[in-house]
Every structure is written in structure tokens, then in C-alpha cells.
Enzyme design. Structure first.
Site, PDB file in Angstrom:
ATOM      1  CG  LEU A   1      -1.938  -1.114   1.482  1.00  0.00           C
ATOM      2  CD1 LEU A   1      -2.569  -1.059   2.803  1.00  0.00           C
ATOM      3  CD2 LEU A   1      -2.759  -1.092   0.080  1.00  0.00           C
TER       4      LEU A   1
ATOM      5  N   GLY B   1       8.068   3.713   3.335  1.00  0.00           N
ATOM      6  CA  GLY B   1       8.853   4.727   3.614  1.00  0.00           C
ATOM      7  C   GLY B   1      10.408   4.683   3.916  1.00  0.00           C
TER       8      GLY B   1
ATOM      9  CD  GLU C   1       7.347  -3.594   2.248  1.00  0.00           C
ATOM     10  OE1 GLU C   1       7.404  -3.524   1.025  1.00  0.00           O
ATOM     11  OE2 GLU C   1       7.705  -4.959   2.543  1.00  0.00           O
TER      12      GLU C   1
ATOM     13  CE  LYS D   1       4.812   3.185  10.203  1.00  0.00           C
ATOM     14  NZ  LYS D   1       4.486   4.553  10.843  1.00  0.00           N
TER      15      LYS D   1
ATOM     16  CG  ASP E   1       4.845  15.074   8.324  1.00  0.00           C
ATOM     17  OD1 ASP E   1       4.837  16.243   7.748  1.00  0.00           O
ATOM     18  OD2 ASP E   1       5.149  14.090   7.971  1.00  0.00           O
TER      19      ASP E   1
END
Length: 479
Positions: free
Chosen positions: A15, A18, A22, A38, A130
Site C-alpha cells: 500500500l 517509507g 512499508e 505497517k 506532519d
């Protein structure tokens, strides 16, 4: 191909990804329930262990309709697994048309959802730090969900607020006081980021590279300049609320309560429209997954934000998402996200030639949705690959193909920051190809610009036939 993660749960396509891992889609073979998992490799990224623990601890405290739910976590052989609500509607940025934006009524709806979630976070003494479209997901009912709490921190404990001093966030969205080098309040900083998101939704572009006096676009805004883009594309009432949210002085900046009372926020648009029911299977019950290896949930939250950018001294600086210099340090961090944006239809079991009663007969494409950065080619697999390779070279991209049919493409965005996206070619019955693009790292709006540029050159090879064919024989599954 799909693989079994734990008994009864199949791990399907990626999906998002980073800097430290992932996000994969998990599908229950019996119920069809979906979960986003995650994955963080703590062996390869030992410096983020404390940060991940804090992220999990903060996220577990949250329960709100406009915040992604966390179902649990487990640690196994140096890998941290975090199980999250799957938002099948994808990321907010995919609804933003570059240089155009979206309908004002849609922007208002998403902004209301965002403010509701941020208000809840602040009521618990938590700031996100963020907020940007890439960290705002949409569920199957088109509800906005805030995600990615890797930079979140606690600003209030026992009823007492504390000042923050870490520089973190993504440059175009970060508040000016965060970059000042001085202490700042967390709540106004989040509100500022929400305002930049609203500009992106209404104008289809970001207002500045960074909110500093070295940036001409930001200085112009401070001096009430609204004749340039994106401001000239935004109507006066929306500009009014933006003026109060994007006030460079934190004490004078609108609070959540004032935003909710503003005329633009409460306005009833003439063509409010009927909410579109987006495809996807909602989770109607709590997913039962193992917690961490101790069986306990984190309950005690630290008062300081762990950092990642300096591997030798990680107590002195936070991450800025875009690569930029703070003093003499180069810092950067990718966020985790779920870029799986649908337009109007899901490739359902009927399309796939699968059964609906049991997830065991579902192909890895069962949860594939029609997103805006996807097209069907009327060329075969090899010709599609060769044409894409030709265009990537023509446009001067840095790219690699591994495995066959999966292209990782790198370039600089409009602000000269790193941008990485993937293109995956999947053969459909040997006669056509599904070409799927998704963002890996960088600005979502600029990613869409690059997609539109590539798609424009591919137009002679793009099929106009609706996506109603069977995918039962599809190969080279999207990762």
C-alpha cells in the site's frame, strides 16, 4: 502473488512505503476483512526503535471517526508489525487536480473532517506535526482519516502545556515558528498546516516552498499579496478564513473554535451534492491480532519527541520530511501511507472470476481499486514496457526495473526535492496491460503532475474500453 502472513490472513500488495519499512494489505481469507500492516525492520533501523514505540503508544490512545484506528502491534525477530485500519479510498492528494484543486464543497467537507480530527488530538494534549495530504486518507464512505503519527508528541500533561522546540514536519506545510529555532506552541503549528492543506485543495498547488523570509512567495503573502497564484484562484470568503489561519503570528492565528464559526466553514453550498459511496469492504468488527511480544500495550507516554535524522546523536534534532538544511545537518524522513485511490469502481469478485463467499478464492487483485493514476494499455506486456522505458529516458528520469514490469522512478519535484514513484505493468489475458502508478516518496501533487505528463505521451496506446473485463488470468501482480 499473495502469501499467508499468519493463519487465516493473506498478505497482498504493498500500500505504501517509507524510509524504514512499508505498509502491506492483509486480507482475512474467510471474512474478507482487510487490515493495513505497517512493517518496520528494527535491525536495519535501530535508531527508530524509541520513536516507533512512542508512535504506537500515542496512536493507541486515539479513537475518533477521522483518525485511522490502530488494532494492535507485535514484535517478532527484530521486526515491528503495526496493524491499522485499511482506508480503501486512498490518499487525499489523489483528489487534488494539479493547478486546479477540487470543488469548494468537497474541500470544505474534507477540511471539516480534518479540523474535527485535529480538535480531538489537541483535546488529548497531542500534536501531529506532519499534517499534509499524503498523511490524510479516505475510507470507503469518503471520510477523511488522519494517519502517520511518527512525528506526533505530547504537549500537555496533567493539565499543563509545554513548549516544543523540535524542527519537524514537511517544509511547505510547516509553520514559520517551527523553523525559527525558538520554542513554539504545538496547537497553532498544526492549525497552520491545516491551512496549507486547504490552499492545496482549493488551488491545486502549494503556496510556497517554505514559510521563511528567504521565500518570495511567503513574503508576498505576509504583505497581503493575493494577485498571484494560487490566491487568485480562490474566492474571497475562502481567502478570508485562510488569512486568519495562515497568520504568521501564532497568538493571532485562528483557534479551532474560531475556524468552526467562520462563515466559509459553516457555509451551505448550493450544489452540496450527494456523498459518493466509494468501493471497499468496511471493517464492522474489531480485528483480533496479536499484540506485542509482551502482550502489553504501551501506556506511559514520553514528553519529548524522539528523532531520527542524526544517527550519532538522536536527541538533538527532528526530521524535516523534505530534504533541506537546518544549520549544517541534512535531514529527511519518508512517511508511511496507503496510495490506493478509487474513482468509481472496485474490481469485484464478479470481474475477477472469483467467489464472494470465501476469501480463500480471491485473487490478489480482489482489493484493487480504480485510482486516478492508472490506465489500461491496448499493447501487450513487452511493448508496454518498451514504450514506458522510452518515455522515462526521454523525460530524463532516473529509473530501474526490478522485478520485470515494476519500475522505480526518481526525479526532483517543482521545489527541487526528491520525488520517487512506481509504475507497475500487469498483463491482462495477454492482450492488454494495466499500468499502475503510485507515489513512494515526495509531494503527491507533483507526483500527479508527472503521471499526467507520462499519460499524455502514452495516450495513443491507452484503451478507451471501460474496465469491465475479467482479471482472472492477470499476471505480474501489483506489489
Amino acid at each position: 502473488m499473495s502469501t499467508e502472513f499468519v493463519e487465516g490472513w493473506e498478505m497482498l500488495h504493498t500500500l505504501g512505503e517509507g524510509a524504514f519499512g512499508e505498509v502491506k494489505l492483509l486480507l482475512n481469507k474467510v471474512s474478507g476483512d482487510a487490515v493495513a500492516m505497517k512493517i518496520v525492520d528494527l535491525v536495519k533501523n535501530a535508531n527508530v526503535t524509541t520513536s516507533i514505540k512512542k508512535e504506537i503508544a500515542i496512536h493507541k490512545k486515539l479513537n475518533h471517526p477521522h483518525i485511522i484506528k490502530v488494532y494492535g502491534n507485535r514484535k517478532e525477530q527484530g521486526v515491528e508489525y503495526i496493524f491499522l485500519e485499511y482506508a480503501s479510498g486512498g490518499e487525499l492528494f489523489d483528489r487534488i487536480e494539479p493547478d486546479i484543486g477540487m470543488k469548494p464543497q468537497d474541500a470544505q467537507k474534507y477540511f471539516r473532517h480534518l479540523i474535527s480530527g485535529v480538535e480531538y488530538l489537541h483535546s488529548l494534549g497531542i500534536v501531529h506535526r506532519d499534517i499534509k495530504p499524503e498523511n490524510l486518507l479516505l475510507d470507503e464512505h469518503d471520510n477523511l482519516k488522519i494517519t502517520d503519527f511518527g512525528m506526533a508528541t505530547i504537549f500537555r500533561m496533567n493539565g499543563k502545556d509545554r513548549m516544543l522546540d523540535k524542527q519537524c514536519g514537511t517544509l511547505p506545510y510547516v509553520a514559520p515558528e517551527v523553523l525559527s529555532g525558538k520554542q513554539y506552541h504545538g496547537e497553532p503549528a498544526d492549525i497552520w498546516s491545516c491551512g496549507v492543506v486547504l490552499v492545496a485543495m482549493l488551488g491545486g498547488e502549494l503556496p510556497w516552498d517554505s514559510p521563511t523570509n528567504h521565500c518570495e512567495d511567503y513574503v508576498s503573502w505576509k504583505e497581503c499579496g493575493i494577485t498571484k497564484q494560487p490566491w487568485c484562484k480562490i474566492e474571497n470568503l475562502a481567502l478570508s478564513i485562510l488569512r486568519r489561519i495562515l497568520n504568521h503570528s501564532p497568538p493571532r492565528r485562528y483557534k479551532v473554535s474560531e475556524i468552526k464559526q467562520h462563515q466559509w466553514f459553516t457555509k451551505q453550498f448550493k450544489d452540496q451534492g450527494t456523498p459518493v459511496k466509494l468501493p471497499g469492504t468496511p471493517l464492522k468488527k474489531k480485528i483480533k491480532l496479536n499484540r506485542d511480544s509482551t502482550g502489553r500495550e504501551e501506556a506511559i507516554l514520553a514528553c519529548s519527541q524522539p528523532v531520527h535524522c542524526d544517527r550519532t546523536n538522536q536527541n538533538h534534532c527532528d526530521e524535516l520530511q523534505d530534504r533541506t538544511s537546518i544549520g549544517k545537518k541534512q535531514v529527511g524522513l519518508c512517511s508511511f501511507s496507503q496510495p490506493t485511490n478509487p474513482e468509481h469502481m472496485l474490481l469485484t469478485s464478479q470481474c475477477l472470476g472469483t467467489q464472494t463467499q470465501s476469501g480463500s478464492n480471491q485473487t490478489p487483485l480482489h482489493r484493487l481499486v480504480k485510482r486516478m493514476t492508472r490506465c489500461i494499455m491496448n499493447t501487450d506486456f513487452d511493448k508496454t514496457r518498451k514504450e514506458l522505458e522510452r518515455l522515462l529516458d526521454l523525460f530524463g528520469y532516473t529509473w530501474r526495473e526490478c522485478p520485470q514490469g515494476t519500475f522505480t522512478i526518481s526525479c526532483k519535484d517543482i521545489r527541487k526535492m526528491d520525488l520517487t514513484f512506481k509504475a507497475n505493468a500487469m498483463s491482462l489475458n495477454g492482450v492488454s496491460v494495466l499500468l499502475d502508478f503510485r507515489l513512494s516518496h515526495g509531494c503527491g501533487i507533483d507526483f500527479k503532475r508527472h503521471f499526467l505528463k507520462i499519460r499524455g505521451k502514452l495516450k495513443p496506446f491507452i484503451s478507451e474500453v471501460p474496465m469491465t473485463w475479467s482479471l482472472a488470468d492477470a499476471t505480474n501482480t501489483i506489489p
